[in-house]
Design a protein around this motif. Sequence first.
Motif, PDB file in Angstrom:
ATOM      1  N   MET A   1      19.667  -9.827 -18.099  1.00 38.96           N
ATOM      2  CA  MET A   1      19.367  -8.763 -17.166  1.00 38.96           C
ATOM      3  C   MET A   1      19.795  -7.426 -17.778  1.00 38.96           C
ATOM      4  SD  MET A   1      20.594  -8.279 -13.188  1.00 38.96           S
ATOM      5  CE  MET A   1      20.780  -9.992 -12.976  1.00 38.96           C
ATOM      6  N   SER A   2      18.917  -6.480 -17.750  1.00 37.81           N
ATOM      7  CA  SER A   2      19.190  -5.165 -18.315  1.00 37.81           C
ATOM      8  C   SER A   2      19.892  -4.293 -17.294  1.00 37.81           C
ATOM      9  CB  SER A   2      17.866  -4.511 -18.725  1.00 37.81           C
ATOM     10  OG  SER A   2      18.061  -3.154 -19.001  1.00 37.81           O
ATOM     11  N   ASN A   3      20.875  -3.539 -17.739  1.00 40.97           N
ATOM     12  CA  ASN A   3      21.495  -2.580 -16.832  1.00 40.97           C
ATOM     13  C   ASN A   3      21.330  -1.160 -17.352  1.00 40.97           C
ATOM     14  OD1 ASN A   3      23.339  -2.407 -18.877  1.00 40.97           O
ATOM     15  ND2 ASN A   3      25.090  -3.029 -17.695  1.00 40.97           N
ATOM     16  N   THR A   4      20.300  -0.951 -18.147  1.00 39.60           N
ATOM     17  CA  THR A   4      20.006   0.371 -18.674  1.00 39.60           C
ATOM     18  C   THR A   4      19.231   1.165 -17.638  1.00 39.60           C
ATOM     19  OG1 THR A   4      19.862  -0.544 -20.891  1.00 39.60           O
ATOM     20  CG2 THR A   4      18.896   1.628 -20.549  1.00 39.60           C
ATOM     21  N   PRO A   5      19.733   2.339 -17.247  1.00 43.95           N
ATOM     22  CA  PRO A   5      18.980   3.150 -16.286  1.00 43.95           C
ATOM     23  C   PRO A   5      17.636   3.579 -16.879  1.00 43.95           C
ATOM     24  CG  PRO A   5      21.174   4.056 -16.672  1.00 43.95           C
ATOM     25  CD  PRO A   5      20.966   2.949 -17.652  1.00 43.95           C
ATOM     26  N   HIS A   6      16.651   3.671 -16.044  1.00 43.16           N
ATOM     27  CA  HIS A   6      15.306   4.066 -16.467  1.00 43.16           C
ATOM     28  C   HIS A   6      14.992   5.447 -15.897  1.00 43.16           C
ATOM     29  CE1 HIS A   6      14.018   0.056 -17.964  1.00 43.16           C
ATOM     30  NE2 HIS A   6      14.960  -0.347 -17.138  1.00 43.16           N
ATOM     31  N   HIS A   7      15.677   6.469 -16.399  1.00 39.60           N
ATOM     32  CA  HIS A   7      15.456   7.827 -15.908  1.00 39.60           C
ATOM     33  C   HIS A   7      14.073   8.310 -16.324  1.00 39.60           C
ATOM     34  CE1 HIS A   7      19.596   8.058 -14.650  1.00 39.60           C
ATOM     35  NE2 HIS A   7      19.977   7.697 -15.864  1.00 39.60           N
ATOM     36  N   LEU A   8      13.446   9.095 -15.453  1.00 34.51           N
ATOM     37  CA  LEU A   8      12.099   9.577 -15.732  1.00 34.51           C
ATOM     38  C   LEU A   8      12.026  10.385 -17.021  1.00 34.51           C
ATOM     39  CD1 LEU A   8      10.874  10.537 -12.166  1.00 34.51           C
ATOM     40  CD2 LEU A   8      10.002   8.703 -13.626  1.00 34.51           C
ATOM     41  N   ALA A   9      13.028  11.185 -17.289  1.00 34.62           N
ATOM     42  CA  ALA A   9      13.028  11.988 -18.519  1.00 34.62           C
ATOM     43  C   ALA A   9      13.024  11.097 -19.760  1.00 34.62           C
ATOM     44  CB  ALA A   9      14.227  12.926 -18.545  1.00 34.62           C
ATOM     45  N   GLU A  10      13.626   9.926 -19.654  1.00 34.42           N
ATOM     46  CA  GLU A  10      13.641   8.983 -20.775  1.00 34.42           C
ATOM     47  C   GLU A  10      12.356   8.156 -20.822  1.00 34.42           C
ATOM     48  OE1 GLU A  10      17.160   6.860 -19.801  1.00 34.42           O
ATOM     49  OE2 GLU A  10      18.476   8.426 -20.556  1.00 34.42           O
ATOM     50  N   GLU A  11      11.771   7.906 -19.665  1.00 30.23           N
ATOM     51  CA  GLU A  11      10.537   7.132 -19.590  1.00 30.23           C
ATOM     52  C   GLU A  11       9.344   7.941 -20.082  1.00 30.23           C
ATOM     53  OE1 GLU A  11      10.151   3.814 -18.499  1.00 30.23           O
ATOM     54  OE2 GLU A  11      12.322   3.806 -18.627  1.00 30.23           O
ATOM     55  N   PHE A  12       9.328   9.239 -19.770  1.00 29.85           N
ATOM     56  CA  PHE A  12       8.203  10.109 -20.113  1.00 29.85           C
ATOM     57  C   PHE A  12       8.684  11.394 -20.793  1.00 29.85           C
ATOM     58  CE2 PHE A  12       6.811   8.055 -16.003  1.00 29.85           C
ATOM     59  CZ  PHE A  12       5.927   7.159 -16.577  1.00 29.85           C
ATOM     60  N   PRO A  13       9.339  11.298 -21.941  1.00 32.38           N
ATOM     61  CA  PRO A  13       9.871  12.516 -22.568  1.00 32.38           C
ATOM     62  C   PRO A  13       8.774  13.513 -22.951  1.00 32.38           C
ATOM     63  CG  PRO A  13      10.010  10.663 -24.074  1.00 32.38           C
ATOM     64  CD  PRO A  13       9.580  10.108 -22.746  1.00 32.38           C
ATOM     65  N   GLU A  14       7.580  13.017 -23.249  1.00 27.72           N
ATOM     66  CA  GLU A  14       6.488  13.902 -23.650  1.00 27.72           C
ATOM     67  C   GLU A  14       5.930  14.703 -22.476  1.00 27.72           C
ATOM     68  OE1 GLU A  14       4.589   9.872 -22.700  1.00 27.72           O
ATOM     69  OE2 GLU A  14       6.505  10.615 -23.445  1.00 27.72           O
ATOM     70  N   TYR A  15       6.345  14.351 -21.255  1.00 26.96           N
ATOM     71  CA  TYR A  15       5.852  15.046 -20.057  1.00 26.96           C
ATOM     72  C   TYR A  15       6.954  15.857 -19.367  1.00 26.96           C
ATOM     73  CZ  TYR A  15       1.654  12.183 -20.441  1.00 26.96           C
ATOM     74  OH  TYR A  15       0.496  11.595 -20.884  1.00 26.96           O
ATOM     75  N   ALA A  16       7.999  16.198 -20.073  1.00 28.99           N
ATOM     76  CA  ALA A  16       9.129  16.899 -19.457  1.00 28.99           C
ATOM     77  C   ALA A  16       8.696  18.214 -18.803  1.00 28.99           C
ATOM     78  CB  ALA A  16      10.226  17.155 -20.486  1.00 28.99           C
ATOM     79  N   VAL A  17       7.874  18.996 -19.491  1.00 25.88           N
ATOM     80  CA  VAL A  17       7.425  20.282 -18.945  1.00 25.88           C
ATOM     81  C   VAL A  17       6.559  20.052 -17.713  1.00 25.88           C
ATOM     82  CG1 VAL A  17       6.025  22.322 -19.414  1.00 25.88           C
ATOM     83  CG2 VAL A  17       7.587  21.469 -21.151  1.00 25.88           C
ATOM     84  N   GLN A  18       5.640  19.096 -17.791  1.00 24.06           N
ATOM     85  CA  GLN A  18       4.762  18.809 -16.660  1.00 24.06           C
ATOM     86  C   GLN A  18       5.561  18.319 -15.447  1.00 24.06           C
ATOM     87  OE1 GLN A  18       4.205  17.938 -19.835  1.00 24.06           O
ATOM     88  NE2 GLN A  18       2.070  17.472 -20.223  1.00 24.06           N
ATOM     89  N   MET A  19       6.552  17.467 -15.698  1.00 23.27           N
ATOM     90  CA  MET A  19       7.359  16.965 -14.588  1.00 23.27           C
ATOM     91  C   MET A  19       8.087  18.103 -13.894  1.00 23.27           C
ATOM     92  SD  MET A  19       8.965  13.233 -15.475  1.00 23.27           S
ATOM     93  CE  MET A  19       9.542  13.561 -17.125  1.00 23.27           C
ATOM     94  N   ARG A  20       8.686  18.976 -14.664  1.00 21.14           N
ATOM     95  CA  ARG A  20       9.409  20.103 -14.083  1.00 21.14           C
ATOM     96  C   ARG A  20       8.454  20.986 -13.275  1.00 21.14           C
ATOM     97  NH1 ARG A  20      12.295  20.998 -18.039  1.00 21.14           N
ATOM     98  NH2 ARG A  20      10.896  22.292 -19.259  1.00 21.14           N
ATOM     99  N   HIS A  21       7.300  21.270 -13.845  1.00 21.32           N
ATOM    100  CA  HIS A  21       6.296  22.109 -13.184  1.00 21.32           C
ATOM    101  C   HIS A  21       5.815  21.456 -11.886  1.00 21.32           C
ATOM    102  CE1 HIS A  21       2.945  24.877 -12.754  1.00 21.32           C
ATOM    103  NE2 HIS A  21       2.147  23.838 -12.622  1.00 21.32           N
ATOM    104  N   LEU A  22       5.458  20.178 -11.936  1.00 23.13           N
ATOM    105  CA  LEU A  22       4.955  19.499 -10.748  1.00 23.13           C
ATOM    106  C   LEU A  22       6.026  19.338  -9.668  1.00 23.13           C
ATOM    107  CD1 LEU A  22       2.616  16.774 -12.266  1.00 23.13           C
ATOM    108  CD2 LEU A  22       1.943  18.686 -10.807  1.00 23.13           C
ATOM    109  N   ARG A  23       7.250  19.116 -10.073  1.00 22.24           N
ATOM    110  CA  ARG A  23       8.329  18.992  -9.077  1.00 22.24           C
ATOM    111  C   ARG A  23       8.519  20.297  -8.320  1.00 22.24           C
ATOM    112  NH1 ARG A  23      13.247  14.986 -10.519  1.00 22.24           N
ATOM    113  NH2 ARG A  23      13.003  14.430  -8.363  1.00 22.24           N
ATOM    114  N   GLU A  24       8.312  21.411  -8.994  1.00 22.42           N
ATOM    115  CA  GLU A  24       8.470  22.715  -8.358  1.00 22.42           C
ATOM    116  C   GLU A  24       7.291  23.063  -7.458  1.00 22.42           C
ATOM    117  OE1 GLU A  24       8.963  25.370 -11.638  1.00 22.42           O
ATOM    118  OE2 GLU A  24      10.989  24.677 -12.068  1.00 22.42           O
TER     119      GLU A  24
END
Length: 88
Positions: A1-24
Amino acid sequence: MSNTPHHLAEEFPEYAVQMRHLRERDGHFHRICSDYEDVNHQIHKAETNIEPCDDIRMEEMRKRRLALKDEIYGMLTRAEPAAEKLGE
C-alpha cells in the motif's frame, strides 16, 4: 500500500500555470480541486494509519479521487489553448 500523497502540483506539473489561473477564475474548478485535496488527504491519513478505515471505504475514496483527477485533467486540457495566451 502506497502512502505517498498525490498532490495536484505533483500529478500535473506541466499544468501549474493553468491550475492557478483556473482556480482563480472558475468556481467549479476551484471546488473540484478542493474536493480532490480533501479526499487525497483522507486517503493519506488512512494509508499511514492516522485514521485507518476498512478496504471498502478505501476503495470508495480512491475511486472518488480518480474521478476528480479525471475531471480536473479534462478541464486543464480543454483550457490549454487559453492558458497559453497567459504566457504571451
